[in-house]
Scaffold this motif. Structure first.
Motif, PDB file in Angstrom:
ATOM      1  N   ASN A 193      37.157  71.996  81.116  1.00  0.00           N
ATOM      2  CA  ASN A 193      36.991  73.473  80.954  1.00  0.00           C
ATOM      3  C   ASN A 193      37.878  74.139  80.133  1.00  0.00           C
ATOM      4  O   ASN A 193      37.692  75.427  79.893  1.00  0.00           O
ATOM      5  CB  ASN A 193      36.582  73.966  82.000  1.00  0.00           C
ATOM      6  CG  ASN A 193      35.295  73.599  82.810  1.00  0.00           C
ATOM      7  OD1 ASN A 193      34.179  73.937  82.268  1.00  0.00           O
ATOM      8  ND2 ASN A 193      35.322  72.640  83.923  1.00  0.00           N
ATOM      9  N   LEU A 194      39.240  73.494  80.067  1.00  0.00           N
ATOM     10  CA  LEU A 194      40.081  74.372  79.317  1.00  0.00           C
ATOM     11  C   LEU A 194      39.894  74.801  77.679  1.00  0.00           C
ATOM     12  O   LEU A 194      40.222  75.736  77.203  1.00  0.00           O
ATOM     13  CB  LEU A 194      41.455  73.359  79.363  1.00  0.00           C
ATOM     14  CG  LEU A 194      42.736  74.004  78.873  1.00  0.00           C
ATOM     15  CD1 LEU A 194      43.078  75.161  79.933  1.00  0.00           C
ATOM     16  CD2 LEU A 194      44.073  72.842  79.115  1.00  0.00           C
ATOM     17  N   SER A 195      38.992  73.838  77.175  1.00  0.00           N
ATOM     18  CA  SER A 195      38.625  74.243  75.794  1.00  0.00           C
ATOM     19  C   SER A 195      37.749  75.699  75.709  1.00  0.00           C
ATOM     20  O   SER A 195      37.559  76.050  74.537  1.00  0.00           O
ATOM     21  CB  SER A 195      37.704  73.230  75.337  1.00  0.00           C
ATOM     22  OG  SER A 195      36.510  72.850  75.841  1.00  0.00           O
ATOM     23  N   THR A 196      37.446  76.107  77.084  1.00  0.00           N
ATOM     24  CA  THR A 196      36.692  77.459  76.656  1.00  0.00           C
ATOM     25  C   THR A 196      37.592  78.590  76.606  1.00  0.00           C
ATOM     26  O   THR A 196      36.976  79.630  76.201  1.00  0.00           O
ATOM     27  CB  THR A 196      35.804  77.622  78.133  1.00  0.00           C
ATOM     28  OG1 THR A 196      36.641  77.711  79.295  1.00  0.00           O
ATOM     29  CG2 THR A 196      34.957  76.512  78.256  1.00  0.00           C
ATOM     30  N   ILE A 197      38.820  78.320  76.847  1.00  0.00           N
ATOM     31  CA  ILE A 197      39.845  79.394  76.631  1.00  0.00           C
ATOM     32  C   ILE A 197      40.945  79.202  75.680  1.00  0.00           C
ATOM     33  O   ILE A 197      41.671  79.844  75.182  1.00  0.00           O
ATOM     34  CB  ILE A 197      40.548  79.800  78.009  1.00  0.00           C
ATOM     35  CG1 ILE A 197      41.148  78.709  78.586  1.00  0.00           C
ATOM     36  CG2 ILE A 197      39.468  80.361  78.731  1.00  0.00           C
ATOM     37  CD1 ILE A 197      42.036  79.080  79.671  1.00  0.00           C
ATOM     38  N   THR A 198      40.890  77.732  75.336  1.00  0.00           N
ATOM     39  CA  THR A 198      42.235  77.441  74.339  1.00  0.00           C
ATOM     40  C   THR A 198      41.655  76.060  73.631  1.00  0.00           C
ATOM     41  O   THR A 198      41.114  75.105  74.047  1.00  0.00           O
ATOM     42  CB  THR A 198      43.513  77.295  74.805  1.00  0.00           C
ATOM     43  OG1 THR A 198      44.463  76.931  73.807  1.00  0.00           O
ATOM     44  CG2 THR A 198      43.412  76.299  75.966  1.00  0.00           C
ATOM     45  N   ASN A 199      42.200  76.043  72.384  1.00  0.00           N
ATOM     46  CA  ASN A 199      42.111  74.577  71.697  1.00  0.00           C
ATOM     47  C   ASN A 199      43.509  73.704  71.893  1.00  0.00           C
ATOM     48  O   ASN A 199      43.589  72.576  71.252  1.00  0.00           O
ATOM     49  CB  ASN A 199      41.798  74.650  70.134  1.00  0.00           C
ATOM     50  CG  ASN A 199      42.858  75.345  69.523  1.00  0.00           C
ATOM     51  OD1 ASN A 199      43.827  75.821  69.964  1.00  0.00           O
ATOM     52  ND2 ASN A 199      42.509  75.355  68.132  1.00  0.00           N
ATOM     53  N   LYS A 200      44.241  74.157  72.702  1.00  0.00           N
ATOM     54  CA  LYS A 200      45.792  73.353  72.760  1.00  0.00           C
ATOM     55  C   LYS A 200      45.437  72.400  73.938  1.00  0.00           C
ATOM     56  O   LYS A 200      44.809  72.636  74.935  1.00  0.00           O
ATOM     57  CB  LYS A 200      46.762  74.338  73.170  1.00  0.00           C
ATOM     58  CG  LYS A 200      47.070  75.379  72.171  1.00  0.00           C
ATOM     59  CD  LYS A 200      48.157  76.242  72.644  1.00  0.00           C
ATOM     60  CE  LYS A 200      48.456  77.243  71.379  1.00  0.00           C
ATOM     61  NZ  LYS A 200      49.326  78.420  71.963  1.00  0.00           N
TER      62      LYS A 200
END
Length: 163
Positions: free
Chosen positions: A18-25
């Motif tokens: 789910n990290l891709s919902t707030i950053t592309n890092k």
């Protein structure tokens, strides 16, 4: 991106997915606050995604099957992604490998298990050294930070560590 403690496989998988919902890092580093499995299981998920692993030198050779890439003794500072991560070993008390992580410039201290704002320690101290635990709190008090982000409980301030 840096993660402090995977918590468990379910939490690590959820964050990675789910990290891709707030950053592309990507997650590049995993820092273990200590090796107790209620904080340290599931790290292989981040390793498989390419994360480097950092732990204290007193941590076991492998933490839930993950071998740290780097270890440190008393203090270590890292520049990662435009942030400074200051790692400090708290001494023996709640385990032998407990560290705190202060992130700059935000002045946020990730403090795991040695203290929690407005909470007493967990009732079962197991193999903990209570005198050492008091020393860990004194070490926390000596650190420069404003925001206290605990592993358990609500966000607080540095004054909460003393309380």
């Amino acid at each position: 991106m840096v993660v402090v403690d995977p918590i468990n496989s379910q939490a690590a998988t959820w964050l990675k997915d789910n990290l891709s919902t707030i950053t592309n890092k990507p997650i590049t580093h995993l820092i273990y606050s200590h090796s107790h499995l209620d904080h340290a299981s599931g790290g292989q998920i981040y390793v498989d995604a390419g994360a480097q692993v950092i732990a204290h030198s007193n941590a076991p050779a492998a933490i839930d099957g993950v071998t740290p890439n780097e270890r440190f003794e008393d203090t270590k500072s890292y520049e990662i992604g435009g942030k400074t991560f200051e790692l400090t070993w708290l001494g023996e008390g709640h385990g032998r490998d407990l560290i705190t992580v202060v992130v700059r410039p935000e002045n946020v201290a990730f403090i795991t298990d040695a203290a929690s704002p407005k909470r007493l320690p967990y009732r079962d101290m197991g193999r903990s050294n209570v005198d050492g635990w008091i020393g860990q709190i004194k070490k926390i008090e000596s650190l420069d930070f404003d925001i206290f982000a605990p592993a358990h409980g609500k966000i607080g301030t540095k004054a909460d560590a003393t309380d």
